[in-house]
Design a protein around this motif. Sequence first.
Motif, short mmCIF file in Angstrom:
data_model
loop_
_atom_site.label_atom_id
_atom_site.label_comp_id
_atom_site.label_asym_id
_atom_site.label_seq_id
_atom_site.Cartn_x
_atom_site.Cartn_y
_atom_site.Cartn_z
N VAL A 1 0.87 -1.18 0.00
CA VAL A 1 0.00 0.00 0.00
C VAL A 1 0.91 1.23 0.00
O VAL A 1 1.80 1.36 0.83
N THR A 2 0.68 2.10 -1.00
CA THR A 2 1.50 3.30 -1.18
C THR A 2 0.62 4.53 -0.99
O THR A 2 -0.48 4.60 -1.56
N LEU A 3 1.10 5.46 -0.19
CA LEU A 3 0.40 6.73 0.00
C LEU A 3 1.24 7.85 -0.61
O LEU A 3 2.44 7.92 -0.36
N GLU A 4 0.60 8.68 -1.41
CA GLU A 4 1.31 9.79 -2.05
C GLU A 4 0.48 11.06 -1.87
O GLU A 4 -0.75 11.00 -1.83
N ARG A 5 1.16 12.19 -1.83
CA ARG A 5 0.44 13.47 -1.78
C ARG A 5 -0.19 13.74 -3.15
O ARG A 5 0.46 13.63 -4.17
N LYS A 6 -1.47 14.09 -3.14
CA LYS A 6 -2.17 14.34 -4.41
C LYS A 6 -1.58 15.51 -5.17
O LYS A 6 -1.50 15.49 -6.39
N ASP A 7 -1.15 16.55 -4.45
CA ASP A 7 -0.68 17.77 -5.14
C ASP A 7 0.70 17.60 -5.76
O ASP A 7 0.95 18.03 -6.88
N THR A 8 1.63 16.92 -5.07
CA THR A 8 3.01 16.86 -5.56
C THR A 8 3.42 15.46 -6.04
O THR A 8 4.46 15.30 -6.67
N GLY A 9 2.61 14.44 -5.70
CA GLY A 9 3.01 13.06 -6.03
C GLY A 9 4.09 12.52 -5.12
O GLY A 9 4.60 11.43 -5.32
N GLU A 10 4.46 13.31 -4.09
CA GLU A 10 5.51 12.86 -3.16
C GLU A 10 5.06 11.66 -2.35
O GLU A 10 3.92 11.59 -1.92
N LEU A 11 6.00 10.75 -2.14
CA LEU A 11 5.72 9.56 -1.34
C LEU A 11 5.47 9.96 0.11
O LEU A 11 6.15 10.81 0.66
N ARG A 12 4.46 9.31 0.72
CA ARG A 12 4.13 9.63 2.11
C ARG A 12 4.16 8.38 2.99
O ARG A 12 4.06 8.45 4.21
N GLY A 13 4.29 7.22 2.33
CA GLY A 13 4.37 5.96 3.07
C GLY A 13 4.21 4.81 2.10
O GLY A 13 3.45 4.92 1.14
N CYS A 14 4.96 3.73 2.32
CA CYS A 14 4.83 2.56 1.44
C CYS A 14 5.33 1.35 2.21
O CYS A 14 6.50 1.28 2.56
N ILE A 15 4.41 0.44 2.49
CA ILE A 15 4.76 -0.79 3.23
C ILE A 15 4.02 -1.94 2.58
O ILE A 15 2.89 -1.76 2.11
N GLY A 16 4.65 -3.11 2.56
CA GLY A 16 3.95 -4.24 1.96
C GLY A 16 4.56 -5.58 2.31
O GLY A 16 5.49 -5.69 3.10
N SER A 17 3.97 -6.60 1.70
CA SER A 17 4.42 -7.99 1.88
C SER A 17 4.93 -8.47 0.53
O SER A 17 4.35 -8.14 -0.50
N ILE A 18 5.98 -9.29 0.57
CA ILE A 18 6.53 -9.81 -0.69
C ILE A 18 5.96 -11.19 -0.98
O ILE A 18 5.69 -11.55 -2.11
N ILE A 19 5.75 -11.97 0.09
CA ILE A 19 5.26 -13.35 -0.06
C ILE A 19 3.85 -13.43 0.53
O ILE A 19 3.63 -12.92 1.63
N PRO A 20 2.90 -14.08 -0.17
CA PRO A 20 1.55 -14.19 0.39
C PRO A 20 1.55 -15.10 1.63
O PRO A 20 2.02 -16.23 1.56
N PHE A 21 1.05 -14.59 2.75
CA PHE A 21 1.00 -15.45 3.95
C PHE A 21 -0.30 -15.29 4.73
O PHE A 21 -0.51 -15.95 5.73
N ARG A 22 -1.20 -14.38 4.27
CA ARG A 22 -2.50 -14.24 4.93
C ARG A 22 -3.51 -13.83 3.86
O ARG A 22 -3.12 -13.43 2.76
N PRO A 23 -4.80 -13.90 4.19
CA PRO A 23 -5.81 -13.52 3.18
C PRO A 23 -5.54 -12.11 2.64
O PRO A 23 -5.13 -11.22 3.39
N LEU A 24 -5.78 -11.95 1.35
CA LEU A 24 -5.46 -10.69 0.67
C LEU A 24 -6.07 -9.47 1.36
O LEU A 24 -5.40 -8.46 1.55
N TYR A 25 -7.35 -9.59 1.77
CA TYR A 25 -7.99 -8.41 2.37
C TYR A 25 -7.30 -8.01 3.68
O TYR A 25 -7.13 -6.83 3.96
N GLN A 26 -6.86 -9.02 4.46
CA GLN A 26 -6.17 -8.71 5.72
C GLN A 26 -4.80 -8.09 5.44
O GLN A 26 -4.36 -7.18 6.13
#
Length: 196
Positions: free
Chosen positions: A55-80
């Motif tokens: 999940v990536t968060l970016e500022r709408k006005d500048t496109g600047e990154l505001r946060g990005c964290i994720g999983s590389i390998i599937p280990f739990r249900p997608l929605y969780q």
Amino acid sequence: MEDIIKDLNQISEEEGLALVELAKIAIREYLKSDRIIDLKEIPFENWKKKGASFVTLERKDTGELRGCIGSIIPFRPLYQDVIYNAIASATKDPRFNPVSLEELPFLKTKVSILSFPQILQYKDPQDLLEKIKPFEDGVILKLGEYQGTFLPDVWEQIPDKEKFLSHLCLKAGLPPNCWIKYHPEIFIYKTRIFED
């Protein structure tokens, strides 16, 4: 094989956009009440399958990154996976201060679903450069305990393959020439991106 998302085309546009909404609700709820939401009813079968997401968060006005964290390998249900990564992206990305509730309307939310990483066999640095595909491949670089990944959209900021790999070495906590000097393990994956 366990029930995991095997083909990114399994996820319909409707399901993907609903995941973006889910990410936004999860962040808002967490910032308001410190509560991690859970769903009583899962609206799509694919959401119950194990899936890896960023999940990536970016500022709408500048496109600047505001946060990005994720999983590389599937280990739990997608929605969780999306719920937890959305909250982590807003509150636990070490590069940024946590997002505030007031900021949310000014942020764009992107959910990337990842295919299962495949090892990339290569002989030497030149061979590696020839085999990776800019703008298509997400790349994981692994050397012993060190590991870093760049999603395919990072190519937009770093289109040069050599610079891309050098920055990835740094992200993994290694010297920038690690891909030339040490022959790290390289895995590649694809992503499907949904955004609001």
